[in-house]
Every structure is written in structure tokens, then in C-alpha cells.
Design a protein around this motif. Structure first.
Motif, PDB file in Angstrom:
ATOM      1  N   SER A  20       0.827  -1.204   0.000  1.00 13.07           N
ATOM      2  CA  SER A  20       0.000   0.000   0.000  1.00 13.07           C
ATOM      3  C   SER A  20       0.862   1.255   0.000  1.00 13.07           C
ATOM      4  O   SER A  20       0.523   2.265  -0.651  1.00 13.07           O
ATOM      5  CB  SER A  20      -0.937  -0.014   1.219  1.00 13.07           C
ATOM      6  N   ARG A  42       2.571   1.594  -3.493  1.00 12.54           N
ATOM      7  CA  ARG A  42       1.595   1.822  -4.556  1.00 12.54           C
ATOM      8  C   ARG A  42       1.276   3.301  -4.730  1.00 12.54           C
ATOM      9  O   ARG A  42       0.792   3.715  -5.803  1.00 12.54           O
ATOM     10  CB  ARG A  42       0.310   1.048  -4.225  1.00 12.54           C
ATOM     11  N   HIS A  44      -8.753  -1.222  -6.036  1.00 13.44           N
ATOM     12  CA  HIS A  44      -7.651  -1.550  -5.120  1.00 13.44           C
ATOM     13  C   HIS A  44      -8.002  -2.739  -4.229  1.00 13.44           C
ATOM     14  O   HIS A  44      -7.147  -3.601  -3.951  1.00 13.44           O
ATOM     15  CB  HIS A  44      -7.334  -0.327  -4.259  1.00 13.44           C
TER      16      HIS A  44
END
Length: 509
Positions: free
Chosen positions: A308, A311, A382
Motif C-alpha cells: 500500500s 503503490r 484496489h
């Protein structure tokens, strides 16, 4: 917590021979404080029961811890009238102090204790000590909470007892069912190692001893008992419960910080089947699998957090590769140390290199999953990416464990013990003590000796005429200052009992 040295590792369990070993096999201790009314009926009833049902020599020891009534006079009279009764006098209170002092001075191979009110039915005494005599178990306890137990007591004491045992299970991960039943036994060689590690001198003494024994891997045998509550009990419930909770906190803190040297008694016997190298049975598989799953779960969370974070400034493929690389290095290091028990820097670089190969396989699985997802939809959510990655990581985890066990860490020697326990030779000076019959003796330093097998030479049997034994001198009551024996390391006075073999009976066998 006490951290002084223990007398050494425990010997292999052996069955105590049924013949006369020259000393009582069982020593039943009755700790008393101001029990002038109940002491004599208790001792007489216990002596009568042991005399008719117990197949070994026995002794009943009255541990008077600072009684202020006529209990000392009653104990002295019982000692004078009954040969199997002994009397110890301590000048300070505390049930734990009394048990540690008397058990430390006893020469019997099996030590037990019970409350003076005899709430526990005496028919459970032989089943209690039988596993210790046979060598099957290390400690034995009576349980009022077993399914087959028959207990008569009020709801208040029932609630307190069950609540206390729930606290022990929740805080100290205790697996024994009843810690406070005043009906327990222990082998003397085990007591030699455990007693120096027990700090409490009151009612929490036996609970602390059981927790330490269980954490060290010793075997605790439980016996269902018939138990009737004593309405005239002098135990202060609130005070005892408060002291027990303090003891739970102290022992839990010691276990969490590692101040208890449990490695001195961990796996002390050489006959543990878990130490055998059995063909087609994977060694340590269950423990390694549990450790790998825990580390794998934490690594997955660590990976998702890294993914996360990466990203936010890169694409999904770059974020996945970086997150998987960092988490793979951490996962390999954790499994190397915790799951497979590899310590030291030797081979660490090679293990990490092999771990990177495993990482490459995991990268191919997860990257392929992301590529398939991007081929299916041009702009996946996501949350969908995370779900696909979790499924791919589960498959990669199973493959990673198999590769770790069969390839990366396969060179670890399984036949080497994980802990090394050094032999201990006491060097402390011991003051001379007065024996049970008045003679003085000086304990000698223990020197471990290796066992040397000897070849058996059959001989013809010649019966020997019976020779009468000289009468024993008049016994004297030994006076002990509280803690005098417990505060010093003491030597093993237990006779070296040899197992009974067929060749000891008939040379032709």
C-alpha cells in the motif's frame, strides 16, 4: 524470582523396586498450624489406611509450623507411640515453607502432602503415588474439577476455586485442572530441581511449583478425588486469594521476562519418545508448521502495508516486487531463527540467497495473478487487487514452507539438542546435620558418574540363613529453624534404587 543453581539434571525415570530399600518409599507430610483437635484423628486414620492398603514402607511426617496451642505436644505423643510417625517443628508460619523444609530433609523417593482435615478420600492416595513409583510421571495432583470427581462443598468455595483455575489458564496458560487441592505428590529427584526455583512460602507454593514444572515439560498426573468441604476450615479466603493473585502476577512476569531458568529442567529425561529418530515420521513438523503459519501471517500483513505504501508512488508491479522483496528477506530471517532453530551467522548468506529463489517463485505467482487481473479488466479496484494478492500469497506460502523445510534449512542437524544443560557440581559447604536417629552426618559433594554396562555371569544360588536386624536406637525429634534447610542447597540422600530385572531373580533367564 529465585535464580540460584539447581542441583543438576534429573536422571532417567526408574520403577522403584517392591523389596525393602532400607528407607520408606513414601513420605506423607501433614502441614499443621494450631490443629490440636484434628491432628490425632487425622494421623491415626491415615496410618491405619496406609498400614492396610499401601504395599511399600511409608512414613507420616507432621510439619508443625509455629503452632501456639498444644499441637506440638500432640505431635510429640504421636511420634512416640507410632514408629512410622515423625515430627518436625518450624518456628515460622507458612505452608510452603513447611513443605519445602520437610521435603528437603526427607530421604524418601516419593514425597506427598495432604491437609489435616482429610477432606480428600484416602482411597485416592495409592493412585496418586503409583505413577511416581512406576516412573511414569514426575508430579501427581488430586483434582476436584475432573468429571469423575465427587465433590461436596458450598457454592462460594466452588465459585472461588473455578474462578482461580480460570485465571491460571488465562494468564499462565496452565493446563492442569485443580491447583489448590491439598493432595499432591512429587518424586524426590524432581523436587531437588524444582524447590530451589519456587519462591512462595505460603498457599501459592504448590501452584507456583506446578506452573514451573508444566512449563519445563515435566509430566503431571491428575487423579479424580472424592472431596467433602470442611466447614471449620481456618483458611482466610480473601487474604489467600489476594496473595495468590500477587503470586500469579509475579510468576507471569518472570515467565514473560525469562528470569526463570527453565532450561535447567527442560526435557531432563533420556527416554522421551520425541527424541527418537523414527523413519517416515517428520520430526518437529507440527511445531515448525505452527511457527511458520504465525510468521507467515505477520509477513502477509507486513507485505500488504508495504504494498500500500509503495503503490502511492509507483505501479502495481513495482509495488508488488518491492514489497515482496523486503518481506521475503524478513520472512527468511524470522523462519531461520524461530521456526527451524538455526542460530549463528554460519550459512546466513546462503540461506538468504536460497530464500530469494523462493521469493522469485512467489513473485512469479503474484505477478502472474496481477497480470491475469489486468488482462481481465483495464482498471481493477484496489480492494480487488488486494484480494487477488492474498489468494496468490496463500498458494506461495504453502510452497515456501515446503521449500524451506526440504531445501533451504534441510542441513540442520535434527539429532542435536536445542539446549545444552551443563552438569552441575555443588561447591557449597554444608553444616553437619543431626539425622533422624541422633547420628551426625556431613553431606558429600555429588560427582556425576557415567554408567558402564557390565556383563552378567550366572552363579549358582545359595540360600542364606536369616539374620535378625539389630534394633534401631531411640529416635529423636529434629528441630529445624524455618528455612534452614530450604535456604541451602542440599544433596541427594535418596538411595540409588536399581530396576528389578528377571536376571535378578533367576540366573537361568
Amino acid at each position: 524470582m529465585r535464580t540460584d543453581s539447581s542441583p543438576g539434571t534429573l536422571p532417567a525415570r526408574e520403577h522403584l523396586p517392591a523389596g525393602d530399600a532400607g528407607t520408606p518409599v513414601l513420605d506423607v507430610v501433614i502441614p499443621v498450624y494450631n490443629e490440636e483437635k484434628d491432628l490425632q484423628p487425622c494421623v491415626l486414620r491415615l496410618h491405619e489406611h496406609l498400614k492396610h492398603t499401601f504395599p511399600y514402607a511409608f512414613r507420616i511426617t507432621i510439619a508443625d509450623n509455629a503452632s501456639t496451642d498444644t499441637t506440638p505436644q500432640v505431635a510429640a505423643r504421636l511420634e512416640a507411640e507410632i514408629p512410622e510417625v515423625s515430627n518436625f517443628r518450624l518456628e515460622q508460619k507458612g505452608r510452603g515453607r513447611a513443605l519445602r523444609t520437610v521435603w528437603s530433609a526427607s530421604d524418601s523417593p516419593v514425597l506427598a502432602y495432604m491437609d489435616v482435615d482429610l477432606s480428600t478420600d484416602l482411597n485416592a492416595l495409592l493412585p496418586l503415588v503409583a505413577p511416581l513409583i512406576s516412573g511414569h510421571s514426575d508430579l501427581a495432583i488430586g483434582s476436584r474439577l475432573a468429571r469423575s470427581s465427587r465433590v461436596v462443598r458450598g457454592p462460594k468455595r466452588e465459585f472461588i476455586s473455578r474462578t482461580y483455575n480460570l485465571i491460571l489458564r488465562g494468564s499462565l496458560q496452565a493446563r492442569f485442572s485443580d491447583a489448590q487441592c491439598g493432595f499432591k505428590a512429587i518424586r524426590r529427584d524432581v523436587a531437588q530441581v524444582l524447590l530451589p526455583m519456587v519462591e512462595d512460602t505460603g498457599w501459592f507454593f504448590d501452584t507456583e511449583m506446578l506452573v514451573i514444572a508444566e512449563r519445563a515439560g515435566l509430566r503431571i498426573h491428575e487423579v479424580p478425588v472424592d472431596w467433602v468441604d470442611d466447614p471449620d476450615s481456618t483458611v482466610h479466603i480473601v487474604k489467600t486469594a489476594t496473595e495468590d493473585l500477587k503470586g500469579v502476577w509475579r510468576v507471569g512476569k518472570a515467565l514473560a521476562t525469562g528470569s526463570l531458568p527453565l532450561d535447567r529442567i527442560t526435557r531432563p529425561f533420556g527416554d522421551d519418545p520425541r527424541d527418537r529418530d523414527i523413519q517416515d515420521v517428520p520430526k518437529g513438523l507440527a511445531r515448525q508448521l505452527v511457527g511458520f503459519c504465525v510468521i507467515g501471517g505477520l509477513s502477509t500483513l507486513f507485505y500488504l502495508l508495504l504494498y500500500s505504501g509503495f503503490r502511492t508512488f509507483g505501479g502495481s508491479q513495482l509495488a508488488n516486487a518491492l514489497a515482496l522483496l523486503v518481506s521475503a528477506v524478513a520472512n527468511t530471517a524470522a523462519n531461520r531463527r524461530l521456526t527451524f532453530g538455526v542460530r549463528g551467522k554460519g550459512g546466513a548468506v546462503r540461506h538468504q540467497a536460497q530464500g530469494l529463489v523462493v521469493f522469485g517463485i512467489g513473485l512469479a505467482l503474484t505477478s502472474g495473478s496481477l497480470a491475469a487481473l489486468n488482462a481481465a479488466t483495464s482498471d481493477p479496484a484496489h480492494s480487488t487487487e488486494l484480494a487477488v494478492l492474498i489468494a496468490a500469497n496463500l498458494a506461495a506460502t504453502v510452497l515456501r514452507f515446503l521449500l524451506f523445510r526440504a531445501w533451504v534449512f534441510s542441513d540442520r542437524r535434527e539429532d542435536q539438542p536445542s539446549t545444552v544443560v551443563a552438569s552441575h557440581t555443588p561447591t557449597a559447604e554444608f553444616p553437619p546435620h543431626q539425622g533422624r536417629f541422633g547420628q551426625s552426618y556431613q553431606p558429600q559433594s555429588y560427582q556425576p558418574q557415567s554408567y558402564q554396562p557390565q556383563s552378567y555371569q550366572p552363579q549358582s544360588y545359595q540360600p542364606q540363613p536369616h539374620q535378625p536386624q539389630p534394633p534401631l536406637p531411640q529416635r529423636q525429634t529434629t528441630q529445624f529453624r524455618a528455612g534452614e534447610v530450604a535456604d541451602h542447597r542440599w544433596e541427594d540422600a535418596t538411595p540409588h534404587l536399581q530396576p528389578v530385572r528377571p536376571t535378578d531373580i533367576d540366573p537361568r533367564d
